[in-house]
Design a protein around this motif. Structure first.
Motif, PDB file in Angstrom:
ATOM      1  N   ILE A  51       0.896  -1.143  -0.025  1.00  0.00           N
ATOM      2  CA  ILE A  51       0.006  -0.122   0.072  1.00  0.00           C
ATOM      3  C   ILE A  51       1.008   1.460  -0.042  1.00  0.00           C
ATOM      4  N   GLU A  54       2.271   2.232  -3.395  1.00  0.00           N
ATOM      5  CA  GLU A  54       1.383   2.848  -4.200  1.00  0.00           C
ATOM      6  C   GLU A  54       1.232   4.369  -4.071  1.00  0.00           C
ATOM      7  N   LEU A  57      -1.868   6.293  -2.659  1.00  0.00           N
ATOM      8  CA  LEU A  57      -2.459   6.034  -1.424  1.00  0.00           C
ATOM      9  C   LEU A  57      -1.428   6.500  -0.421  1.00  0.00           C
ATOM     10  N   ALA A  86      -6.894   0.145  -2.730  1.00  0.00           N
ATOM     11  CA  ALA A  86      -6.334  -0.501  -1.471  1.00  0.00           C
ATOM     12  C   ALA A  86      -6.791  -1.991  -1.551  1.00  0.00           C
TER      13      ALA A  86
END
Length: 111
Positions: A51, A54, A57, A86
């Motif tokens: 996560i 990314e 995010l 997510a």
């Protein structure tokens, strides 16, 4: 036969009483589920790193918790697309049994 003095008899009596009344204390503890806990830690770390990797995010604080292979994602993001992204990232990690979504979008309280 050896004659024992008073102190020696007390020590022997004390040790025998310990073995009789506290047998569980003499055996080594068994840790059941330690492999499962280790696996949960590995899964949590992999999902959290994925996560964070990314860029879209990264500004959000998405919490990851794993119990018995069930991953729980929580936190606040901007949109439903961020929640879906997510979730998709978490699905890409191996070893997960189920993903529970507790993420919310800002201001609306929606899931």
């Amino acid at each position: 036969m050896v004659k024992l003095d008073r102190n020696s008899r007390f020590v022997i009596f004390f040790l025998i009483a310990q073995m009789a009344f506290f047998p569980a204390c003499t055996s080594a503890p068994k840790y059941e589920g330690s492999t499962e806990q280790y696996d949960d830690i590995v899964i949590t770390t992999k999902v959290h790193e994925a996560i964070i990797d990314e860029p879209s995010l990264r500004p959000f604080e998405i919490n990851v918790r794993t119990v018995k292979g069930v991953v729980e994602l929580s936190g606040t993001v901007n949109s439903r697309d961020d929640i879906d992204k997510a979730m998709a990232i978490a699905r890409g990690v191996s070893g997960i049994r189920f993903i529970k979504n507790d993420m919310r979008t800002q201001g609306t309280g929606d899931y």
